[in-house]
Design a protein around this motif. Structure first.
Motif, PDB file in Angstrom:
ATOM      1  N   GLY A 160      13.434 -81.951  -8.218  1.00 15.86           N
ATOM      2  CA  GLY A 160      12.632 -82.645  -8.087  1.00 15.86           C
ATOM      3  C   GLY A 160      13.534 -83.606  -8.226  1.00 15.86           C
ATOM      4  O   GLY A 160      13.254 -85.062  -8.246  1.00 15.86           O
ATOM      5  N   ARG A 161      15.125 -83.275  -8.044  1.00 12.58           N
ATOM      6  CA  ARG A 161      16.123 -84.214  -7.675  1.00 12.58           C
ATOM      7  C   ARG A 161      16.982 -84.366  -6.704  1.00 12.58           C
ATOM      8  O   ARG A 161      16.863 -82.987  -6.093  1.00 12.58           O
ATOM      9  N   ILE A 162      17.242 -85.049  -5.898  1.00 11.53           N
ATOM     10  CA  ILE A 162      18.435 -85.454  -4.824  1.00 11.53           C
ATOM     11  C   ILE A 162      20.216 -84.412  -5.653  1.00 11.53           C
ATOM     12  O   ILE A 162      20.630 -85.739  -6.015  1.00 11.53           O
ATOM     13  N   GLY A 163      20.781 -84.295  -5.438  1.00  9.61           N
ATOM     14  CA  GLY A 163      21.976 -83.385  -4.889  1.00  9.61           C
ATOM     15  C   GLY A 163      23.138 -83.927  -3.626  1.00  9.61           C
ATOM     16  O   GLY A 163      22.554 -83.404  -3.381  1.00  9.61           O
ATOM     17  N   ILE A 164      23.584 -84.784  -4.000  1.00  9.19           N
ATOM     18  CA  ILE A 164      24.730 -84.308  -2.755  1.00  9.19           C
ATOM     19  C   ILE A 164      26.513 -84.149  -3.239  1.00  9.19           C
ATOM     20  O   ILE A 164      27.093 -84.650  -4.150  1.00  9.19           O
ATOM     21  N   HIS A 165      26.487 -83.252  -2.600  1.00 11.73           N
ATOM     22  CA  HIS A 165      28.280 -82.234  -2.813  1.00 11.73           C
ATOM     23  C   HIS A 165      29.351 -83.317  -1.440  1.00 11.73           C
ATOM     24  O   HIS A 165      29.125 -82.972   0.015  1.00 11.73           O
ATOM     25  N   ASN A 166      29.665 -84.159  -2.300  1.00 10.76           N
ATOM     26  CA  ASN A 166      31.145 -84.356  -0.877  1.00 10.76           C
ATOM     27  C   ASN A 166      32.229 -83.572  -1.177  1.00 10.76           C
ATOM     28  O   ASN A 166      33.084 -83.396  -2.049  1.00 10.76           O
ATOM     29  N   ARG A 167      31.979 -82.827  -0.141  1.00 11.99           N
ATOM     30  CA  ARG A 167      32.949 -81.910   0.195  1.00 11.99           C
ATOM     31  C   ARG A 167      32.010 -80.748  -0.619  1.00 11.99           C
ATOM     32  O   ARG A 167      30.754 -81.188  -1.307  1.00 11.99           O
ATOM     33  N   SER A 168      32.576 -79.212  -1.041  1.00 21.78           N
ATOM     34  CA  SER A 168      30.916 -78.219  -1.040  1.00 21.78           C
ATOM     35  C   SER A 168      31.517 -76.581  -1.095  1.00 21.78           C
ATOM     36  O   SER A 168      32.958 -76.539  -1.054  1.00 21.78           O
ATOM     37  N   ASN A 199       7.827 -82.320  -8.680  1.00 18.81           N
ATOM     38  CA  ASN A 199       9.022 -81.412  -8.932  1.00 18.81           C
ATOM     39  C   ASN A 199       8.765 -80.278  -9.076  1.00 18.81           C
ATOM     40  O   ASN A 199       8.752 -79.326  -9.473  1.00 18.81           O
ATOM     41  N   LYS A 200       8.650 -79.622  -7.831  1.00 16.97           N
ATOM     42  CA  LYS A 200       8.535 -78.620  -6.913  1.00 16.97           C
ATOM     43  C   LYS A 200      10.227 -78.259  -5.734  1.00 16.97           C
ATOM     44  O   LYS A 200      10.734 -76.777  -5.908  1.00 16.97           O
ATOM     45  N   TYR A 201      10.346 -79.001  -5.907  1.00 16.68           N
ATOM     46  CA  TYR A 201      11.785 -79.252  -4.710  1.00 16.68           C
ATOM     47  C   TYR A 201      13.313 -79.680  -5.311  1.00 16.68           C
ATOM     48  O   TYR A 201      12.411 -80.780  -5.395  1.00 16.68           O
ATOM     49  N   ALA A 202      13.814 -78.944  -5.363  1.00 14.34           N
ATOM     50  CA  ALA A 202      15.237 -80.435  -5.121  1.00 14.34           C
ATOM     51  C   ALA A 202      16.155 -79.946  -3.795  1.00 14.34           C
ATOM     52  O   ALA A 202      15.555 -79.243  -3.295  1.00 14.34           O
ATOM     53  N   LEU A 203      16.531 -81.700  -3.837  1.00 16.71           N
ATOM     54  CA  LEU A 203      17.684 -81.477  -2.233  1.00 16.71           C
ATOM     55  C   LEU A 203      18.934 -82.118  -2.111  1.00 16.71           C
ATOM     56  O   LEU A 203      19.059 -82.506  -3.146  1.00 16.71           O
ATOM     57  N   LEU A 204      18.768 -80.483  -1.727  1.00 11.70           N
ATOM     58  CA  LEU A 204      20.553 -80.474  -1.936  1.00 11.70           C
ATOM     59  C   LEU A 204      21.546 -80.641  -0.316  1.00 11.70           C
ATOM     60  O   LEU A 204      21.114 -80.546   0.602  1.00 11.70           O
ATOM     61  N   ILE A 205      21.987 -82.332  -0.485  1.00 14.05           N
ATOM     62  CA  ILE A 205      22.875 -82.294   0.709  1.00 14.05           C
ATOM     63  C   ILE A 205      24.202 -82.186   1.150  1.00 14.05           C
ATOM     64  O   ILE A 205      25.211 -83.811  -0.320  1.00 14.05           O
ATOM     65  N   ILE A 206      24.641 -81.299   1.700  1.00 12.95           N
ATOM     66  CA  ILE A 206      26.126 -81.202   1.926  1.00 12.95           C
ATOM     67  C   ILE A 206      26.497 -82.073   2.679  1.00 12.95           C
ATOM     68  O   ILE A 206      26.538 -82.394   4.078  1.00 12.95           O
ATOM     69  N   PHE A 207      27.797 -83.228   2.564  1.00 16.19           N
ATOM     70  CA  PHE A 207      28.520 -83.218   3.382  1.00 16.19           C
ATOM     71  C   PHE A 207      29.847 -83.026   3.446  1.00 16.19           C
ATOM     72  O   PHE A 207      30.723 -82.776   2.731  1.00 16.19           O
TER      73      PHE A 207
END
Length: 289
Positions: free
Chosen positions: A114-122, A53-61
């Motif tokens: 703590g979560r992974i977020g995926i942005h399909n377009r951004s 619960n320290k980082y979040a991961l944002l993945i952009i496509f």
């Protein structure tokens, strides 16, 4: 593999230096086994990400139409625990979106720690489609932008600066950002469009407007090059992923995600002595039942 695709300094960047059909010596026959192993390893690290619960991961496509964003997301994240993951697909802004600055709706969709977020377009659509179709800027009702000619080089430089500052702020506050550009060739896009037209089950994926946008291919490539050149940094790099062979695209994406999580050196939280003592007491009580 990662070093061949990673852009952390946009100086002298050119998409012409990247082969959309590259496969790094991998064979399609081995792809499923390799991807399954990558997904399994990623699942273990996702659990640690959630627990720490320290980082979040944002993945952009980001990609041109028919580059395979949807299928890449579906396959590379198929083994992820859905409780720790969220996917947003950004389409045309709403009236409410236009009543705020261009980053507003994207900020609302960020993953929590703590979560992974995926942005399909951004948020990059605001320097991509808006760059190719500057008339869309008029919907934002920006001070000083009364016609498309007002969006000069200074305007775009400030917009790139806003994106860099936005991402820098997120990074300093614990959000790790991965930015993927799925690099599909114009010839491969044509084949995928024809497949969508010929296959009744895929007709829904095709729109006549896709052909109109394809006519602006060179404009889009220039917009992508400029966006990557201006926003590729050490902390928020871009990855130019070959997209002509979907099976390799998935391997490359999964490898980047896995190695990024490994670099965080995640650990499960260590309980204080008092909490450990309570655990032992709870264990004894359960054993006596």
């Amino acid at each position: 593999m990662i070093s061949k695709f990673k852009i952390s300094d946009g100086k002298d960047f050119s998409l012409k230096d990247f082969d959309a059909g590259y496969a790094d010596g991998f064979n399609k026959s081995d792809a499923k086994a390799i991807l399954d192993d990558l997904i399994e390893q990623t699942f273990d690290l996702q659990t640690e990400l959630y627990a720490a619960n320290k980082y979040a991961l944002l993945i952009i496509f980001q990609a041109m139409d028919a580059a395979g964003k949807d299928s890449a997301i579906a396959h590379t994240l198929s083994g992820i625990n859905p409780q720790g993951c969220q996917v947003y697909s950004f389409k045309q802004p709403s009236t409410e979106d236009y009543d705020h600055d261009f980053l507003w709706r994207h900020y609302k969709a960020l993953p929590e720690r703590g979560r992974i977020g995926i942005h399909n377009r951004s948020h990059y659509e605001n320097v991509l489609i808006s760059k190719v179709h500057p008339e869309l800027l008029l919907n934002e009702r920006l001070p000083g932008i009364d016609n498309v000619k007002d969006a000069d080089n200074h305007f775009w430089a400030k917009r790139y600066e806003s994106i860099r500052s936005f991402e820098d702020h997120l990074t300093r506050n614990g959000t790790v950002i991965i930015k993927f550009f799925l690099n599909v060739s114009k010839d491969e896009q044509k084949e995928r469009f024809l497949e969508r037209i010929d296959d009744p089950k895929k007709n829904w994926k095709f729109s006549s407007s896709d052909i109109e946008e394809r006519q602006r291919w060179d404009d889009y490539m220039h917009a992508y090059e400029k966006a990557i050149e201006e926003t590729a940094t050490k902390d928020c790099p871009w990855y130019i992923i070959p997209a002509d062979k979907k099976w390799f695209t998935r391997i490359a994406i999964s490898t980047v995600i896995l190695e990024t999580l490994k670099d965080l050196k995640l650990k499960y939280p260590t309980l204080p002595k008092e909490e450990k003592k309570k655990l032992e007491e709870s264990k004894k009580r359960l054993e006596r039942e």
